[in-house]
Write a protein that holds these residues in place. Sequence first.
Motif, PDB file in Angstrom:
ATOM      1  N   ILE A   1       0.844  -1.194   0.000  1.00  0.00           N
ATOM      2  CA  ILE A   1       0.000   0.000   0.000  1.00  0.00           C
ATOM      3  C   ILE A   1       0.881   1.246   0.000  1.00  0.00           C
ATOM      4  O   ILE A   1       0.640   2.195  -0.746  1.00  0.00           O
ATOM      5  N   ARG A   2       1.947   1.223   0.815  1.00  0.00           N
ATOM      6  CA  ARG A   2       2.804   2.392   0.911  1.00  0.00           C
ATOM      7  C   ARG A   2       3.479   2.685  -0.426  1.00  0.00           C
ATOM      8  O   ARG A   2       3.570   3.825  -0.849  1.00  0.00           O
ATOM      9  N   ARG A   3       3.935   1.626  -1.100  1.00  0.00           N
ATOM     10  CA  ARG A   3       4.627   1.835  -2.363  1.00  0.00           C
ATOM     11  C   ARG A   3       3.704   2.519  -3.370  1.00  0.00           C
ATOM     12  O   ARG A   3       4.094   3.432  -4.085  1.00  0.00           O
ATOM     13  N   TRP A   4       2.460   2.074  -3.393  1.00  0.00           N
ATOM     14  CA  TRP A   4       1.526   2.662  -4.335  1.00  0.00           C
ATOM     15  C   TRP A   4       1.217   4.108  -3.971  1.00  0.00           C
ATOM     16  O   TRP A   4       1.149   4.987  -4.822  1.00  0.00           O
ATOM     17  N   ARG A   5       1.082   4.409  -2.674  1.00  0.00           N
ATOM     18  CA  ARG A   5       0.733   5.771  -2.273  1.00  0.00           C
ATOM     19  C   ARG A   5       1.884   6.734  -2.492  1.00  0.00           C
ATOM     20  O   ARG A   5       1.679   7.905  -2.780  1.00  0.00           O
ATOM     21  N   GLU A   6       3.126   6.212  -2.364  1.00  0.00           N
ATOM     22  CA  GLU A   6       4.276   7.088  -2.518  1.00  0.00           C
ATOM     23  C   GLU A   6       4.556   7.442  -3.967  1.00  0.00           C
ATOM     24  O   GLU A   6       4.775   8.578  -4.322  1.00  0.00           O
ATOM     25  N   GLN A   7       4.564   6.423  -4.816  1.00  0.00           N
ATOM     26  CA  GLN A   7       5.030   6.710  -6.173  1.00  0.00           C
ATOM     27  C   GLN A   7       4.018   6.397  -7.253  1.00  0.00           C
ATOM     28  O   GLN A   7       4.322   6.553  -8.434  1.00  0.00           O
ATOM     29  N   GLY A   8       2.810   5.934  -6.883  1.00  0.00           N
ATOM     30  CA  GLY A   8       1.853   5.592  -7.914  1.00  0.00           C
ATOM     31  C   GLY A   8       2.369   4.430  -8.720  1.00  0.00           C
ATOM     32  O   GLY A   8       3.176   3.653  -8.249  1.00  0.00           O
ATOM     33  N   GLU A   9       1.938   4.324  -9.971  1.00  0.00           N
ATOM     34  CA  GLU A   9       2.348   3.172 -10.779  1.00  0.00           C
ATOM     35  C   GLU A   9       3.060   3.641 -12.036  1.00  0.00           C
ATOM     36  O   GLU A   9       3.212   2.904 -12.994  1.00  0.00           O
ATOM     37  N   ILE A  10       3.496   4.892 -12.054  1.00  0.00           N
ATOM     38  CA  ILE A  10       3.937   5.461 -13.319  1.00  0.00           C
ATOM     39  C   ILE A  10       5.300   4.945 -13.755  1.00  0.00           C
ATOM     40  O   ILE A  10       5.469   4.464 -14.863  1.00  0.00           O
ATOM     41  N   SER A  11       6.293   5.016 -12.856  1.00  0.00           N
ATOM     42  CA  SER A  11       7.644   4.717 -13.334  1.00  0.00           C
ATOM     43  C   SER A  11       8.299   3.586 -12.547  1.00  0.00           C
ATOM     44  O   SER A  11       9.195   3.825 -11.764  1.00  0.00           O
TER      45      SER A  11
ATOM     46  N   PHE B   1      -7.449  -4.265 -19.195  1.00  0.00           N
ATOM     47  CA  PHE B   1      -8.128  -2.995 -18.916  1.00  0.00           C
ATOM     48  C   PHE B   1      -8.071  -2.589 -17.446  1.00  0.00           C
ATOM     49  O   PHE B   1      -8.412  -1.467 -17.113  1.00  0.00           O
ATOM     50  N   ALA B   2      -7.685  -3.555 -16.589  1.00  0.00           N
ATOM     51  CA  ALA B   2      -7.729  -3.269 -15.156  1.00  0.00           C
ATOM     52  C   ALA B   2      -6.681  -2.227 -14.785  1.00  0.00           C
ATOM     53  O   ALA B   2      -5.572  -2.221 -15.318  1.00  0.00           O
ATOM     54  N   ARG B   3      -7.048  -1.334 -13.854  1.00  0.00           N
ATOM     55  CA  ARG B   3      -6.075  -0.361 -13.361  1.00  0.00           C
ATOM     56  C   ARG B   3      -5.184  -1.048 -12.344  1.00  0.00           C
ATOM     57  O   ARG B   3      -5.686  -1.744 -11.452  1.00  0.00           O
ATOM     58  N   PRO B   4      -3.846  -0.863 -12.449  1.00  0.00           N
ATOM     59  CA  PRO B   4      -2.940  -1.503 -11.490  1.00  0.00           C
ATOM     60  C   PRO B   4      -3.338  -1.206 -10.045  1.00  0.00           C
ATOM     61  O   PRO B   4      -3.194  -2.053  -9.169  1.00  0.00           O
ATOM     62  N   ARG B   5      -3.863  -0.015  -9.817  1.00  0.00           N
ATOM     63  CA  ARG B   5      -4.257   0.375  -8.469  1.00  0.00           C
ATOM     64  C   ARG B   5      -5.343  -0.555  -7.918  1.00  0.00           C
ATOM     65  O   ARG B   5      -5.272  -1.031  -6.796  1.00  0.00           O
ATOM     66  N   ASP B   6      -6.344  -0.841  -8.755  1.00  0.00           N
ATOM     67  CA  ASP B   6      -7.428  -1.736  -8.322  1.00  0.00           C
ATOM     68  C   ASP B   6      -6.892  -3.139  -8.065  1.00  0.00           C
ATOM     69  O   ASP B   6      -7.292  -3.806  -7.116  1.00  0.00           O
ATOM     70  N   LEU B   7      -5.990  -3.579  -8.962  1.00  0.00           N
ATOM     71  CA  LEU B   7      -5.410  -4.915  -8.796  1.00  0.00           C
ATOM     72  C   LEU B   7      -4.677  -5.009  -7.467  1.00  0.00           C
ATOM     73  O   LEU B   7      -4.766  -5.999  -6.757  1.00  0.00           O
ATOM     74  N   ARG B   8      -3.953  -3.933  -7.152  1.00  0.00           N
ATOM     75  CA  ARG B   8      -3.173  -3.925  -5.919  1.00  0.00           C
ATOM     76  C   ARG B   8      -4.089  -3.983  -4.689  1.00  0.00           C
ATOM     77  O   ARG B   8      -3.760  -4.631  -3.700  1.00  0.00           O
ATOM     78  N   VAL B   9      -5.220  -3.304  -4.784  1.00  0.00           N
ATOM     79  CA  VAL B   9      -6.166  -3.331  -3.660  1.00  0.00           C
ATOM     80  C   VAL B   9      -6.704  -4.754  -3.451  1.00  0.00           C
ATOM     81  O   VAL B   9      -6.716  -5.266  -2.326  1.00  0.00           O
ATOM     82  N   ILE B  10      -7.108  -5.414  -4.558  1.00  0.00           N
ATOM     83  CA  ILE B  10      -7.626  -6.793  -4.452  1.00  0.00           C
ATOM     84  C   ILE B  10      -6.532  -7.711  -3.903  1.00  0.00           C
ATOM     85  O   ILE B  10      -6.753  -8.516  -2.998  1.00  0.00           O
ATOM     86  N   PHE B  11      -5.323  -7.546  -4.460  1.00  0.00           N
ATOM     87  CA  PHE B  11      -4.194  -8.364  -4.038  1.00  0.00           C
ATOM     88  C   PHE B  11      -3.931  -8.212  -2.545  1.00  0.00           C
ATOM     89  O   PHE B  11      -3.785  -9.186  -1.814  1.00  0.00           O
TER      90      PHE B  11
END
Lengths: 282, 133
Positions: A119-129, A252-262
């Motif tokens: 969760i922290r990784r996604w909140r800090e840097q998003g999924e862009i790079s 089509f899934a957003r990586p963010r949604d996948l990460r939440v389910i995961f």
Amino acid sequence: MNTFEWTLLIWLGSLVAGFLGSLTGLGGGIIVVPMLALGFGVDIRYAAGASLIAVIATSSGASAAYVKEGFSNIRIGTFLEVATTLGALVGAFSTALLSTRSISIIFGMILVYSAFLSIRRWREQGEISPGSGPADPWAIRLKLNGCYPVPAGSISYQAQNVATGFAIMFGAGALSGLLGIGSGAMKVLAMDQTMRLPFKVSTTTSNFMIGVTAAASAGIYLHLGYIDPGLSMPVMLGVLPGALLGARRLVFARPRDLRVIFTAIILALAFEMIYKGLRGGL
Amino acid sequence: MKVKIALSERVWTEQRVEQTVGNLLRFGVMLAAIIVLTGGLLYLIRYGAAPPHYNGFQGEPSDLRSVSGIVADALSFRSRGLIQLGLLLLVATPIARVVFLTFAFARRRDHTYAIMALIVLALLVYSLAGVKF
């Protein structure tokens, strides 16, 4: 309830398991075992056998699509398979030496911590790079790079911290050999958190590998009589279309949604492991 | 001769290996699913109305625990044997994928990866050595 209705219900549950398993790279087994053992009152050994079938069906069914579309990285997968299969063998041999109950609790705590990191990784840097930073010489030497499709084209990436990733993968294999569960979770985490691969590449490459890890245990399960045809039939026939649907959805899934389910599934698994460790068995 | 070698090497691009792996997995899984479905329909016709029995563990009968027993049961068109045969094919699919990759990497002169795939294959064979044929 007769066998027909019972089979139909398990088929429906397995459909959902295959869908979530293929999207998250965890395999269908993570849902099939608690569903059968707690929901249907099936003996844990039969549930474990059916779960193994579910993992192989999810892995092979979804990988057929993921490999062709360029999500799974075959080279990274093969490289890390060396570590997991070696680890699984060592783990299977160590069952007699170590207490599986305490390992179960430690594994559960690792998963809770990993869920927090995810969760922290996604909140800090998003999924862009993902994968940007200094190149690992091992990644260059072993060509652990690639590109994966996104709606607007494709994004290239390169693995980092290759040696640490390999070591964690060995540990993941050993854990799954010891506990018979959870190899997919550690695989995704090692690629996502340590090797800094894009989330979709991590989940689909994990999905590619778990079939091989599971196939290694299939011989013993078959020999011990854990694989029951009446039970495995609806599980396999449900998980497979579920996995194919999941594979279609992933693009089509957003990586963010996948990460939440995961993360949600990982937390559930963590509590299951801690509970198992404290109580000694499900 | 030189042209021929160059051509045959070019044909095995990374994309082609990916496509073949994808097709191999799809074929294995679909074939397995068709056999399991056939056995499953027979199974439900025969036992569909009976109550399920999974709260205890008896283990499978010996003919459903060995490869030769499963094949014999499937050939005499027994439902549980057919399902088990389909499941065996399913288990064989990722193994066949590793075998193919070993050849594909070797063919592409990617020796490091050919050796890695071979190690995985050897470990798989070792862990399957307990299977009763």
